[in-house]
Design an enzyme around this catalytic site. Structure first.
Site, PDB file in Angstrom:
ATOM      1  N   GLU A 158       0.875  -1.171   0.000  1.00  0.00           N
ATOM      2  CA  GLU A 158       0.000   0.000   0.000  1.00  0.00           C
ATOM      3  C   GLU A 158       0.909   1.217   0.000  1.00  0.00           C
ATOM      4  OE1 GLU A 158      -2.829   2.936   1.580  1.00  0.00           O
ATOM      5  OE2 GLU A 158      -2.470   1.481   3.165  1.00  0.00           O
ATOM      6  N   CYS A 181      -2.419   8.196   3.709  1.00  0.00           N
ATOM      7  CA  CYS A 181      -2.340   7.897   2.281  1.00  0.00           C
ATOM      8  C   CYS A 181      -3.665   8.175   1.586  1.00  0.00           C
ATOM      9  CB  CYS A 181      -1.919   6.444   2.063  1.00  0.00           C
ATOM     10  SG  CYS A 181      -2.944   5.255   2.941  1.00  0.00           S
TER      11      CYS A 181
END
Length: 507
Positions: free
Chosen positions: A269, A303
């Site tokens: 990720e 994020c």
């Protein structure tokens, strides 16, 4: 000063307190609490004061840990019945609740989180442990009959899912408890041993969690927390004893890990920074409230933080007004103070990049609608910059993820322009859509090159009940309850051939 108070109960066993009230911690290496002469200082982003020290391991110590995990630990956890693994997870959840305040204090001092945000992370970690039973649904195998092919008529097969052995988890600074717990759960519920490299800026939650795992009865030789600088990780990443690498971090780090890691399973990720597309029929006030939360939550150090707002012309002016109004409500400061909703950034270098990005945007025609200023070594104003759609792709902010509370507002003529601008970035983690026109929504959902689309909500990954993960430079694989199991296990097909064994004469 940002000093860490002494911890409670059994947690006191893993550190000592020196004369200047700095806590020096041990780390957990396959059942042994270990320290070193060479200690790494850990500073609080609140005032950049040293509040803890942790061991600085060398490669030889990590190699020994890997040897133990490979020879013993991976078999200990694999041979532990699944029901007992689940019992360990539930015990861990209870221990996290028992020591909640210790973890909250560490997250406030170490990460600069507000107490509310720190409690939220503890809650998420507890829930993730409690929901480990939902991961199990993906661990069952399959039966494949052979009588659909002449070649295999007298055979049949079972398809098993098996652990890959050792999972190396590399976690970021921003969610140093939840990311540890999440990766720990989906790795070990599948029967893998677990070696963890926490972020050097925020290593303490991982070490405290290891203590809880020991207390809960997790197999000792199946767990290690390695406090080693990232620049010294290359030999570990490429080690053939490691079957899976699960990393949450920057795109650049992910690319480096995959380049040197070789043939392994990867869960990555990586970089993000999401777009919010606001359609003409959206509610400008509600949309602005959610977007600003998406911009400023944990100082934008997420994020899935919103970095671009593309709004259709009919709603643009009203949305802009509401966005600025909502940003004015954000109070920046020491997270320990009442009323503060946005604390510090993790380090001064990130603030340096923020200042560069603001200057870059202004030099290319951008107008700072709110914020834009540095408030200290590690503090900034939440920032919104308006720029014409013809200039968006030229921005440093468009080409690079700046990991804090800064967003760009741009007017578009239609949904197609918004989609094109969103897809033009190298990242493809999430996108948010605000509005009610189902035809536009369906078109955007189909065309957006992202891993998840949030409709009338800002992006938030939560505990992973809904799977998340990126496309393009935002990563590979998916994290989520019941989904990541696929990346930490392997299929094994077992074929039984009965031909010539006389079985058919009894039928």
């Amino acid at each position: 000063m940002a000093k860490l108070k002494e911890l409670s109960g059994e947690l006191r066993e893993i550190y000592t307190v020196n004369s200047d009230e700095v806590l020096s911690f041990k780390t957990y290496i396959a059942g042994i609490w270990t320290s070193t002469k060479d200690l790494e200082e850990v500073k609080s982003p609140i005032d950049l004061e040293v509040y803890a020290k942790v061991p600085k391991l060398n490669y030889e110590m990590v190699d020994m840990a890997l040897q133990t995990l490979y020879k013993k630990g991976r078999w200990e956890i694999r041979d532990m019945p699944g029901e007992k693994r689940l019992k360990v997870f539930h015990t861990l959840a209870s221990l996290l609740e028992k020591f909640r305040q210790d973890f909250v204090n560490v997250l406030v001092i170490g990460n600069g989180k507000t107490p509310s945000a720190a409690n939220g992370e503890v809650n998420a970690a507890i829930e993730r442990l409690e929901r480990a039973d939902l991961d199990v649904r993906k661990l069952y195998g399959e039966y494949v009959p052979g009588d659909w092919s002449t070649e295999s008529l007298e055979a049949e097969a079972i398809v098993r899912r098996e652990p890959l052995g050792i999972v190396l988890a590399i976690t970021p600074f921003n969610y140093p408890l939840f990311d540890v717990v999440n990766k720990f759960v989906y790795s070990t519920v599948a029967g893998n041993a677990f070696i963890l490299k926490p972020a050097s800026a925020t290593p303490l939650p991982a070490m405290l969690f290891a203590k809880l795992a020991e207390m809960a009865g997790f197999p000792k030789e199946a767990l290690a927390v390695i406090t080693i600088p990232g620049k010294e990780m290359d030999k570990i990443v490429q080690d053939k004893r490691i079957g899976v690498i699960s990393l949450t971090g920057s795109t650049e780090t992910g690319e480096q890990v995959m380049k040197i890691g070789g043939i392994k399973q990867y869960v990555m990720e990586l970089g993000g920074g999401d777009s919010a597309i606001v359609m003409a029929d959206a509610d400008p006030k509600v949309s602005a409230q959610k977007i600003v939360t998406g911009i400023t939550s944990y100082s934008g150090q997420r994020c899935d933080s919103i970095k671009f707002v593309f709004a259709e012309e009919p709603i643009y002016d009203k949305l802009k007004e509401n966005l600025v109004e909502e940003l004015r409500k954000v109070k920046v400061g020491d997270p320990r103070q009442d009323g503060v909703t946005m604390g510090p950034v993790i380090d001064p270098k990130t603030v340096d990049e923020f200042e560069f990005a603001v200057k870059d945007a202004v030099s290319k025609g951008g107008v700072v609608l709110y914020g834009g200023k540095r408030l200290g070594a590690t503090y900034i104003e939440p920032t919104l910059i308006e720029i014409d759609k013809s200039k968006v792709k030229d921005l440093y902010l468009y080409k690079k993820e700046v990991f804090l509370s800064i967003a760009v507002l741009t007017q578009v003529s239609n949904i197609e322009e918004a989609i094109e601008l969103s897809n033009g970035r190298r990242y493809g983690l999430d996108a948010a859509l605000f509005g009610n026109d189902i035809n536009k929504i369906r078109k955007a959902v189909r065309m957006l090159e992202v891993g998840a689309v949030y409709i009338n909500e800002y992006p938030k990954h939560g505990i992973g009940y809904f799977p998340f993960g990126g496309r393009k430079d935002s990563g590979i694989g998916r994290e989520g309850i019941g989904y990541t199991i696929e990346y930490v296990t392997a299929y094994k097909t077992v074929v039984y051939n009965y031909k010539g064994k006389g079985i058919w004469e009894y039928l």
